[in-house]
Design a protein around this motif. Sequence first.
Motif, PDB file in Angstrom:
ATOM      1  N   SER A 228     -24.385  36.463 -18.456  1.00 14.50           N
ATOM      2  CA  SER A 228     -23.646  35.798 -17.391  1.00 14.50           C
ATOM      3  C   SER A 228     -22.188  36.234 -17.428  1.00 14.50           C
ATOM      4  O   SER A 228     -21.669  36.642 -18.471  1.00 14.50           O
ATOM      5  CB  SER A 228     -23.734  34.277 -17.549  1.00 14.50           C
ATOM      6  N   VAL A 229     -21.524  36.138 -16.288  1.00 14.29           N
ATOM      7  CA  VAL A 229     -20.149  36.608 -16.207  1.00 14.29           C
ATOM      8  C   VAL A 229     -19.231  35.767 -17.104  1.00 14.29           C
ATOM      9  O   VAL A 229     -18.266  36.286 -17.684  1.00 14.29           O
ATOM     10  CB  VAL A 229     -19.652  36.600 -14.743  1.00 14.29           C
ATOM     11  N   LEU A 230     -19.534  34.479 -17.272  1.00 12.28           N
ATOM     12  CA  LEU A 230     -18.708  33.640 -18.141  1.00 12.28           C
ATOM     13  C   LEU A 230     -18.867  34.043 -19.596  1.00 12.28           C
ATOM     14  O   LEU A 230     -17.892  34.102 -20.350  1.00 12.28           O
ATOM     15  CB  LEU A 230     -19.073  32.164 -17.953  1.00 12.28           C
ATOM     16  N   ASP A 231     -20.105  34.330 -19.984  1.00 11.90           N
ATOM     17  CA  ASP A 231     -20.348  34.788 -21.355  1.00 11.90           C
ATOM     18  C   ASP A 231     -19.719  36.157 -21.578  1.00 11.90           C
ATOM     19  O   ASP A 231     -19.202  36.452 -22.656  1.00 11.90           O
ATOM     20  CB  ASP A 231     -21.858  34.849 -21.624  1.00 11.90           C
ATOM     21  N   GLU A 232     -19.736  36.983 -20.537  1.00 11.21           N
ATOM     22  CA  GLU A 232     -19.112  38.305 -20.619  1.00 11.21           C
ATOM     23  C   GLU A 232     -17.604  38.170 -20.845  1.00 11.21           C
ATOM     24  O   GLU A 232     -17.017  38.876 -21.666  1.00 11.21           O
ATOM     25  CB  GLU A 232     -19.380  39.073 -19.321  1.00 11.21           C
ATOM     26  N   MET A 233     -16.982  37.261 -20.122  1.00 12.77           N
ATOM     27  CA  MET A 233     -15.549  37.027 -20.285  1.00 12.77           C
ATOM     28  C   MET A 233     -15.235  36.547 -21.704  1.00 12.77           C
ATOM     29  O   MET A 233     -14.303  37.044 -22.345  1.00 12.77           O
ATOM     30  CB  MET A 233     -15.065  35.986 -19.268  1.00 12.77           C
ATOM     31  N   TRP A 234     -16.007  35.584 -22.169  1.00 17.19           N
ATOM     32  CA  TRP A 234     -15.769  35.023 -23.500  1.00 17.19           C
ATOM     33  C   TRP A 234     -15.960  36.086 -24.582  1.00 17.19           C
ATOM     34  O   TRP A 234     -15.130  36.234 -25.479  1.00 17.19           O
ATOM     35  CB  TRP A 234     -16.714  33.833 -23.752  1.00 17.19           C
ATOM     36  N   THR A 235     -17.044  36.851 -24.473  1.00 15.71           N
ATOM     37  CA  THR A 235     -17.331  37.879 -25.476  1.00 15.71           C
ATOM     38  C   THR A 235     -16.233  38.941 -25.508  1.00 15.71           C
ATOM     39  O   THR A 235     -15.769  39.345 -26.573  1.00 15.71           O
ATOM     40  CB  THR A 235     -18.688  38.544 -25.196  1.00 15.71           C
ATOM     41  N   ALA A 236     -15.813  39.380 -24.330  1.00 19.17           N
ATOM     42  CA  ALA A 236     -14.757  40.399 -24.260  1.00 19.17           C
ATOM     43  C   ALA A 236     -13.486  39.901 -24.935  1.00 19.17           C
ATOM     44  O   ALA A 236     -12.854  40.625 -25.725  1.00 19.17           O
ATOM     45  CB  ALA A 236     -14.480  40.761 -22.801  1.00 19.17           C
ATOM     46  N   LEU A 237     -13.112  38.669 -24.654  1.00 21.61           N
ATOM     47  CA  LEU A 237     -11.848  38.161 -25.184  1.00 21.61           C
ATOM     48  C   LEU A 237     -11.924  37.884 -26.686  1.00 21.61           C
ATOM     49  O   LEU A 237     -10.918  37.997 -27.392  1.00 21.61           O
ATOM     50  CB  LEU A 237     -11.436  36.895 -24.428  1.00 21.61           C
ATOM     51  N   THR A 238     -13.105  37.545 -27.197  1.00 23.01           N
ATOM     52  CA  THR A 238     -13.223  37.379 -28.647  1.00 23.01           C
ATOM     53  C   THR A 238     -13.026  38.704 -29.370  1.00 23.01           C
ATOM     54  O   THR A 238     -12.733  38.727 -30.569  1.00 23.01           O
ATOM     55  CB  THR A 238     -14.597  36.802 -29.056  1.00 23.01           C
ATOM     56  N   HIS A 239     -13.182  39.812 -28.656  1.00 27.31           N
ATOM     57  CA  HIS A 239     -12.970  41.131 -29.242  1.00 27.31           C
ATOM     58  C   HIS A 239     -11.533  41.619 -29.084  1.00 27.31           C
ATOM     59  O   HIS A 239     -11.204  42.717 -29.540  1.00 27.31           O
ATOM     60  CB  HIS A 239     -13.917  42.151 -28.609  1.00 27.31           C
ATOM     61  N   ALA A 240     -10.685  40.828 -28.430  1.00 28.55           N
ATOM     62  CA  ALA A 240      -9.265  41.175 -28.315  1.00 28.55           C
ATOM     63  C   ALA A 240      -8.554  40.703 -29.582  1.00 28.55           C
ATOM     64  O   ALA A 240      -8.742  39.575 -30.025  1.00 28.55           O
ATOM     65  CB  ALA A 240      -8.654  40.523 -27.088  1.00 28.55           C
ATOM     66  N   LYS A 241      -7.755  41.569 -30.173  1.00 26.67           N
ATOM     67  CA  LYS A 241      -7.093  41.228 -31.434  1.00 26.67           C
ATOM     68  C   LYS A 241      -6.178  40.013 -31.259  1.00 26.67           C
ATOM     69  O   LYS A 241      -5.412  39.930 -30.309  1.00 26.67           O
ATOM     70  CB  LYS A 241      -6.298  42.427 -31.953  1.00 26.67           C
ATOM     71  N   GLY A 242      -6.290  39.092 -32.208  1.00 22.18           N
ATOM     72  CA  GLY A 242      -5.481  37.885 -32.166  1.00 22.18           C
ATOM     73  C   GLY A 242      -6.160  36.710 -31.488  1.00 22.18           C
ATOM     74  O   GLY A 242      -5.672  35.589 -31.561  1.00 22.18           O
ATOM     75  N   PHE A 243      -7.270  36.979 -30.806  1.00 22.01           N
ATOM     76  CA  PHE A 243      -8.040  35.915 -30.174  1.00 22.01           C
ATOM     77  C   PHE A 243      -9.258  35.607 -31.033  1.00 22.01           C
ATOM     78  O   PHE A 243      -9.749  36.453 -31.783  1.00 22.01           O
ATOM     79  CB  PHE A 243      -8.493  36.309 -28.766  1.00 22.01           C
TER      80      PHE A 243
END
Length: 282
Positions: free
Chosen positions: A114-129
């Motif tokens: 889902s697009v919401l899960d995609e957003m969450w997953t992407a941001l968990t891979h951003a350093k510092g998040f």
Amino acid sequence: MVLHDVKGAHELAGKLAEIFHFLLRNRHFNETVQHAAYRRDVLPWPDTASKLVSLLHSKANTQASGSLDDLGETWQSLHENYEHFERIETIEDLASALWLIADPEKKRPKAKRSVLDEMWTALTHAKGFGGKTAALFVKSIVDIHTLDVNKDLSFLHDFTISSEDFLMVPVDRVILHIFTEIGLGSPSFTKINGVIREYGLQSSRWPTLWDDLWFWGFITQRMAKIAPTAGEKEVSTMVRRTELNEPKFWSILGTPAHLWPQVREAAEEFRTIVTSPALLPA
């Protein structure tokens, strides 16, 4: 996630159902608090890209001990990819843009999600998040674009989410304590979200409902000093207790001050739900 202790599972299900219905009845109090915060994050900024940058900074700054070095790399990557954020119009565009600021060593999953899960997953891979801060950002985007109180703040086009979508609850120490009190052993971000998902206690009208736990937990928790017992070293320890904490209510910028009598009554009900034995479901 499966709970193998049947009695414990039934008690937890009963307690979660009580809390869920409490949150539904009292949704409007935290909506007021959150709306004030979203106005501060969004209204001063003139375009979609700057609004998103403001929201990302706001959620990253909720961390008690975030790494400035790691976040610095993410903010630099965001600046380098700013033109992509300037072109964002939809939630799908946003999900794709967030992968541009993720750690390049983290690969985008191939499986459809889902697009919401995609957003969450992407941001968990951003350093510092991390999981909590990523969940806070996704939650803020959903709140801004789905709640009537925030109509004047929305900035993405054609915003729709499926009633089947599950939003991660931004679990912090306040929410960890609530789940400890209601009997979930060794609560964690993953475990709490797994339990909520397993029991299907969701609202299509208010998809971010469970985040209201923070508001009610915040004003019904207090740190207390426990003196050492006889024979122990003379070092006091601090413990978190579930009890009404009125000063915390007044400390919230944007708090519905004129509604304090109603909030106090609801907070006492919440405290009782959390600390009393579960009502077992039929």
